[in-house]
Design a protein around this motif. Structure first.
Motif, PDB file in Angstrom:
ATOM      1  N   THR A 175       0.854  -1.201   0.000  1.00  0.00           N
ATOM      2  CA  THR A 175       0.000   0.000   0.000  1.00  0.00           C
ATOM      3  C   THR A 175       0.884   1.243   0.000  1.00  0.00           C
ATOM      4  O   THR A 175       1.818   1.354   0.814  1.00  0.00           O
ATOM      5  N   ILE A 176       0.598   2.144  -0.946  1.00  0.00           N
ATOM      6  CA  ILE A 176       1.345   3.420  -1.010  1.00  0.00           C
ATOM      7  C   ILE A 176       0.344   4.582  -0.906  1.00  0.00           C
ATOM      8  O   ILE A 176      -0.805   4.475  -1.348  1.00  0.00           O
ATOM      9  N   THR A 177       0.801   5.634  -0.305  1.00  0.00           N
ATOM     10  CA  THR A 177      -0.031   6.833  -0.131  1.00  0.00           C
ATOM     11  C   THR A 177       0.696   8.032  -0.737  1.00  0.00           C
ATOM     12  O   THR A 177       1.876   8.290  -0.417  1.00  0.00           O
ATOM     13  N   ASP A 179       0.522  12.062  -1.159  1.00  0.00           N
ATOM     14  CA  ASP A 179      -0.082  13.268  -0.588  1.00  0.00           C
ATOM     15  C   ASP A 179       0.219  14.454  -1.509  1.00  0.00           C
ATOM     16  O   ASP A 179       1.342  14.599  -2.012  1.00  0.00           O
ATOM     17  N   THR A 208      -9.222  10.891  -1.891  1.00  0.00           N
ATOM     18  CA  THR A 208      -9.971  11.741  -0.958  1.00  0.00           C
ATOM     19  C   THR A 208      -9.417  13.177  -1.014  1.00  0.00           C
ATOM     20  O   THR A 208      -8.214  13.360  -1.273  1.00  0.00           O
ATOM     21  N   SER A 241     -14.633  11.951  -1.987  1.00  0.00           N
ATOM     22  CA  SER A 241     -13.737  10.801  -2.231  1.00  0.00           C
ATOM     23  C   SER A 241     -14.200  10.059  -3.463  1.00  0.00           C
ATOM     24  O   SER A 241     -15.382  10.089  -3.825  1.00  0.00           O
ATOM     25  N   VAL A 285      -5.378  13.166  -1.147  1.00  0.00           N
ATOM     26  CA  VAL A 285      -4.531  11.975  -0.873  1.00  0.00           C
ATOM     27  C   VAL A 285      -5.014  10.836  -1.769  1.00  0.00           C
ATOM     28  O   VAL A 285      -6.222  10.541  -1.798  1.00  0.00           O
ATOM     29  N   LEU A 286      -4.070  10.213  -2.463  1.00  0.00           N
ATOM     30  CA  LEU A 286      -4.372   9.015  -3.285  1.00  0.00           C
ATOM     31  C   LEU A 286      -3.744   7.809  -2.594  1.00  0.00           C
ATOM     32  O   LEU A 286      -2.531   7.757  -2.429  1.00  0.00           O
ATOM     33  N   THR A 287      -4.586   6.881  -2.213  1.00  0.00           N
ATOM     34  CA  THR A 287      -4.108   5.643  -1.562  1.00  0.00           C
ATOM     35  C   THR A 287      -4.275   4.485  -2.543  1.00  0.00           C
ATOM     36  O   THR A 287      -5.400   4.188  -2.991  1.00  0.00           O
ATOM     37  N   THR A 289      -3.458   0.335  -3.400  1.00  0.00           N
ATOM     38  CA  THR A 289      -3.082  -1.021  -2.977  1.00  0.00           C
ATOM     39  C   THR A 289      -2.616  -1.767  -4.216  1.00  0.00           C
ATOM     40  O   THR A 289      -3.384  -1.968  -5.159  1.00  0.00           O
TER      41      THR A 289
END
Length: 612
Positions: A175-177, A179, A208, A241, A285-287, A289
């Motif tokens: 998982t990468i986030t 910002d 989101t 989101s 923020v883009l999360t 997986t």
């Protein structure tokens, strides 16, 4: 008082008589003592010719005896001369020549009976004589024979391990986030790349945001959007989101781009973004997986089994032995080497399997006149008999036909020698003993220094191991493919067993692995003939108690002369040798024997008549 007086007078008289007798005896004994040697002295000193008329110390008859080693003094010729000159001899000769001959009456009974017997002799042999009855005489003889055969055998299967493997897919998730504060937008940059990204497939993407909508003053230029992963994401509300579509594939080293825009699609929204960043007008923020699938080669051990027999016929198992020790082995797949370890790489699984073997008992088993009288197990494994020795009692019936005349049996069929009731003539035993001595003589002739008879040869056969055939079987030679691995000595033992010329000595280890015996071998003494085996077995082993050694060191030496002299041949059963003796004897047929008799008679007649 008168009676007492009378008794005393009688007692006095008796004593007087006893004294007189004693004196007489003493006088006689003295006289005898003085004259006891007079007779022998007179005889020894007397000349016989003076008292015996015609006495001579050297009679003429003494010339007829010349002592034990001497002759008879020609007594025969002198006797014949006396017969011709003496009156008594002349009288005997005269009566023999002048007396009339004795007359025999031809009608006498004994003459007539003899003539009748001569005249009716043919009726005796052809069975027409009324005074004779036809009889069939039978005689049964029971004899013991020995043989041996396999009843079960140990067979093995080999379980061999091989390094194999397969590919397995392993999945990892990351998982990468991302910002927006880290994206360095400015007035000159409309697109920013973020990366590198990990390799894999996007399985989840969530965007989101927050937006200070009140600062936009309803101006479309101030309402913001961003394009990433191929989708335009608007930020027209205070917050929101988005769930982006999954399935996007990413390659290692790739970057993820973010492109700026606004609701009015102004040509230069950079200042707007820059102003938005400065006053914290927006934040997103883009999360992501990301799932990665790796293909990995995994090694393992694959077992294969090899059996030279039908394992379903086994009646018991006999243990498992490791015949190839464990360790680490490698396998190369797609150019890469992998390792695999195991405790053992090959096992030998033993099974006890029934065997339909007749051994050297086939002839006895097929004879309906032979029955088993005894069995003994000579080799076993795990409490199950593998090899047995059998004793058969066989009945042989001899018959002949003839005539019974006045209590006398006359054979007509010509085969009465076996039914004459005289019992065993001992011919077979005598021939066997003579043959034994002759065989011993052959050995002595070959080696006159170390004189030993009936010398054998030590041979080995290997037993089953890890799928290897049992080369000690007593049957199946020539029709079992598994026996093709057996060597010439083992094949020779198989043939020698059938001929009854072997003696089993024992077992020994043939192959060891890490100190554990994984294959056994049997040792045999093989002799030149059946007679040698019989004498060695029953004479040396059973009577003299001299062993044949052990499986590790068999002793098949010959029997020494002193040992041979100590063997009681009367206790040896030669029945096995008799069968060979009878099978090999050459007896001419009756026609040949009759012709030989005629030829001999003709030759004798010709010799007596001068060939006329």
């Amino acid at each position: 008082m008168k009676r007492l007086l009378l008794f005393l007078l009688l007692a006095v008289g008796h004593c007087a008589v006893a004294d007189g007798v004693s004196d007489a005896y003493n006088a006689g004994a003295a006289a005898a003592a003085s004259s006891k040697s007079q007779g022998t002295s007179a005889a020894s000193g007397t000349d016989p010719s003076s008292v015996i008329p015609g006495y001579t110390a050297s009679p003429s008859q003494s010339s007829y005896y010349g002592g034990v080693q001497g002759g008879d003094g020609d007594i025969s010729s002198k006797g014949q001369s006396a017969l011709g000159q003496d009156d008594a001899g002349q009288s005997i000769i005269s009566s023999g020549t002048t007396n009339p001959a004795t007359t025999i009456d031809p009608t006498a009974d004994f003459i007539q009976n003899g003539k009748n017997a001569e005249a009716n002799s043919a009726s005796i042999t052809d069975g027409t004589n009324t005074q004779c009855t036809t009889k069939v005489v039978s005689k049964s003889v029971f004899e013991n024979y020995s043989c041996d055969r396999d009843v079960n055998q140990v067979q093995t299967c080999a379980r061999t391990g091989t390094v194999t493997g397969h590919y397995e897919d392993t999945t990892t998730t990351e998982t990468i986030t991302i910002d927006s504060d880290s994206l360095g937008f400015n007035s000159d940059t409309l697109t920013v790349n973020w990366g590198p990204v990990p390799e894999g497939t996007v399985t989840s993407a969530v965007f989101t945001y927050t937006f200070r909508k009140g600062l936009a003053y309803s101006n479309p230029v101030w309402f913001l959007n961003v394009t990433t992963l191929g989708q335009k994401l608007t930020m027209y509300d205070d917050s929101g989101s988005y769930t982006l579509a999954s399935g996007v594939s990413l390659s290692a080293g790739d970057t993820l781009s973010f492109t700026l825009g606004n609701q009015a699609n102004a040509n230069n929204p950079g200042s707007i973004w820059t102003a938005g960043q400065a006053n914290k007008m927006y934040h997103f923020v883009l999360t992501l997986t990301i799932q990665k699938t790796d293909r990995k080669y995994v090694t393992d051990v694959t077992w294969s089994e090899s059996c030279g027999f039908d394992k379903s016929t086994a009646i018991a198992t006999d243990g498992t032995t490791c015949v190839d020790p464990g360790g680490t082995r490698t396998v190369t797949v797609d150019g890469q080497t992998y390792s695999q370890s195991a405790d053992c790489w090959q096992y030998s699984d033993a099974y006890i399997v029934p065997v339909n073997s007749t051994g050297n008992c086939a002839t006895l088993m097929a004879d309906r006149n032979c029955t088993v009288s005894g069995r003994s197990c000579t080799a076993s494994e795990g409490g199950i008999c593998l090899h047995e020795a059998d004793t058969y009692q066989c009945q042989t019936t001899y018959s002949s036909q003839g005539l019974l005349c006045a209590g006398q049996y006359f054979c007509q069929s010509g085969d009465c020698s076996e039914t004459d009731g005289a019992g065993d003539s001992g011919f077979d035993t005598a021939v066997a003993k003579l043959a034994g001595l002759a065989s011993a003589g052959e050995d002595v002739r070959d080696d006159q220094v170390n004189i030993k008879a009936f010398t054998g040869q030590a041979l080995y056969c290997r037993k089953a191991m890890a799928g290897f055939s049992n080369c000690c079987v007593d049957t199946g030679w020539g029709n079992s493919a598994g026996l093709a691995n057996c060597n010439s000595d083992e094949m020779a033992i198989g043939k020698a067993k059938a001929k009854k010329v072997t003696v089993l000595v024992g077992e020994a280890c043939n192959r060891e692995v890490l100190g554990v015996c994984v294959q056994k071998k049997q040792a045999y003494c093989v002799f030149q003939g059946k007679l040698a085996r019989i004498i060695q077995e029953q004479g040396r082993r059973d009577q003299l108690h001299i062993s044949f050694g052990s499986g590790d060191s068999p002793d098949c030496r010959g029997i020494t002369v002193p040992e041979l002299q100590s063997i009681n041949f009367d206790l040896i059963n030669f029945q096995d040798f008799y069968s060979d003796l009878m099978a090999n004897q050459k007896i001419p047929d009756s026609a040949t024997m009759v012709q030989q008799a005629k030829d001999r008679i003709a030759a004798q007649v010709a010799a007596q008549t001068g060939g006329k």
